[in-house]
Structure formats: C-alpha cells, structure tokens
Design an enzyme around this catalytic site. Structure first.
Site, PDB file in Angstrom:
ATOM      1  N   CYS A 142       0.672  -1.244   0.062  1.00  0.00           N
ATOM      2  CA  CYS A 142      -0.019  -0.194   0.146  1.00  0.00           C
ATOM      3  C   CYS A 142       0.822   1.386  -0.106  1.00  0.00           C
ATOM      4  O   CYS A 142       0.401   2.289   0.028  1.00  0.00           O
ATOM      5  CB  CYS A 142      -1.032  -0.049   1.078  1.00  0.00           C
ATOM      6  SG  CYS A 142      -2.167  -1.188   0.977  1.00  0.00           S
ATOM      7  N   ILE A 143       2.043   1.272   0.336  1.00  0.00           N
ATOM      8  CA  ILE A 143       2.977   2.207   0.441  1.00  0.00           C
ATOM      9  C   ILE A 143       3.921   2.361  -0.823  1.00  0.00           C
ATOM     10  O   ILE A 143       4.605   1.491  -1.138  1.00  0.00           O
ATOM     11  CB  ILE A 143       3.863   2.258   1.639  1.00  0.00           C
ATOM     12  CG1 ILE A 143       2.669   2.197   2.701  1.00  0.00           C
ATOM     13  CG2 ILE A 143       4.829   3.504   1.789  1.00  0.00           C
ATOM     14  CD1 ILE A 143       2.218   3.252   3.230  1.00  0.00           C
TER      15      ILE A 143
END
Lengths: 105, 161
Positions: free
Chosen positions: A104-105
C-alpha cells in the site's frame, strides 16, 4: 494468461499483463513493454531503476518500495514519477518483468 | 465497466497520529496509481503540516474503545489518562509502522509532495489557531478557503477523514 511473441521469444503474461517468469526478461522485452505503457524510449535512468528492482527481487523476493528507492539514492521520488508517469510502482514493475506490486506504500 | 477514479480530494480534520495517517496513505496510494490527489488540512489536522507540531503528533489513548493492550486485552480508558501513556502508545505504533515501511509523517508528506499531489492548509483553521504562513512546512502549496478548495476539487471525489 496470454502469450506474446517478443524478440523471437514466446513470453507468458498473467491476466493483468505482468510477466509470469521474470527470468525470461531482457532489455528488448522491456522496450516493448515500455511502449505499451506509453514510454517511447527507455533511458539509462529507467534502467537504473529497473535493474535495481530486479536485483532486489532476486535477492529478497520482493520489489523495493518507492520510499526505499529514494532512501538508497537509486532514484528520488520526484524523478521516479517523471520517469514512469501515471503510476510509477506498477509501470516500473511491469517493464522490469516483475509481478504486480502488492504493498500500500 | 464502471468509471475509474481519476482524482481525489482528501480532507484531514484530525490531529491524532491515527487521525492523520489514513489520509496520507490514501493520497500517496492515489498517486502511485496515477490518480490526481490533493490533501486539505483543517482544524486539528493542521498539526500535520505545522513545523513545530508535526513531530509531536500522538496516538489518542482516551476514548478509543478499539484500543487494546499488547496481547489483546482491553485498554481501560483510565489507564490512558496516565501521563506519558500517549507517548508510549505512539512509540509502539511508530515502530510497528516502520516495520511496514510506512514513513514518519514529515517524510511521508515530502514523499507525497514529490509525487505531485497538492498539499493545502485551510484558511479558516489557520486564522483560528493564529498560524502564519511561516509556520507551515515548505511542502505546503497554499492556504485555501472552502470555495477555493471546491474549485481545486473540480472533477474529484472528496474524502473526509
């Protein structure tokens, strides 16, 4: 799954267009995939990123995050977005012959 | 097929660590997928872009029924009132986040700025807390009124956090 003929080789892709076997990758394949992603020519800077990502996957099994690429001075975040406009992590991974990034990053 | 999301405007209205992060993660995630993104900080959310406040963001240990002790036992609100408890909880959360490669707020905002997202402060909240432009991080692109925020959000989905 689909197959494509690139530079005399038959390359297998998953449903989202990522290479199934990253070891079959070479620079000619990268050039074709880059064009599909709207990048006309791959420069040395593109390859700095791509080769580093491939190295990390070979060594650790996972592709580096954008943050890691920046921290290790491979490529500053701003430049990464310029090199692979419209979704750097996914585009770079696809062109590098790697699987779709999951973080997600 | 449904229309893909092309642009998002994310409002960060809370100043706790857990109140700030979701907006940052969503803005960064949007840019990673080629989605245009603007972040708008208002009320206590402003703390995340105020130079002297940004490193002091903390986890709220009071009034959070989902909070547990390490191991999963409920975390009594009374415990949360003990001085220093918020700092302990914050340190624990920060170390868990670092393990997942989630950057500290200041580094994250720099990253989001470099990704091409807009970072804005709410004019009214700035006035209310008596902050000046000098108090803002250099990554902030400007101070907007509500009207200007809606203008900047043309064609965007607006997300309030």
């Amino acid at each position: 799954m689909s197959q494509k003929e690139i530079a005399g080789q038959t390359i297998e892709f998953d449903d989202e267009g990522y290479m199934v076997d990253h070891t079959a990758w070479n620079r000619e394949i990268a050039a074709v995939l880059a064009q599909e992603e709207g990048i006309e020519t791959l420069t040395d800077r593109h390859f700095d990123v791509i080769e580093f990502m491939r190295k990390e996957v070979a060594e650790k099994g996972t592709a580096p995050s954008i943050r890691r690429l920046n921290k290790l001075n491979v490529v500053p975040t701003k430049e990464l977005y310029q090199l692979f406009p419209g979704g750097p992590a996914k585009k770079a991974a696809r062109i590098a012959g790697l699987k779709k990034p999951e973080g997600c990053i | 097929m449904s229309e893909p999301v092309k642009k998002v405007s994310i409002i960060v209205s809370q100043g706790s660590l857990e109140g700030v992060y979701p907006g940052l993660i969503m803005a960064n995630g949007a840019r990673m997928d080629g989605i245009e993104a603007n972040l708008f900080f208002t009320f206590f959310g402003l703390d995340a872009i105020i130079k002297k406040r940004i490193r002091k963001l903390k986890v709220a240990t009071v009034g959070n029924p989902a909070m547990t002790l390490p191991g999963g036992l409920p975390f009594p609100t009374l415990l949360g009132m003990i001085p220093g408890m918020s700092a302990v909880a914050t340190a624990m959360m920060k170390s868990e986040m670092e393990k997942l490669d989630i950057p500290p707020v200041d580094e994250f905002l720099e990253m989001i700025h470099d990704s091409g997202a807009g970072i804005y402060a709410c004019k009214l909240a700035m006035d209310m807390f008596h902050y000046k432009e000098d108090d803002l991080l250099e990554q902030v692109d400007g101070i907007l009124t509500v009207g200007q925020f809606y203008e900047a959000s043309a064609g965007a989905q607006i997300i309030f956090t």
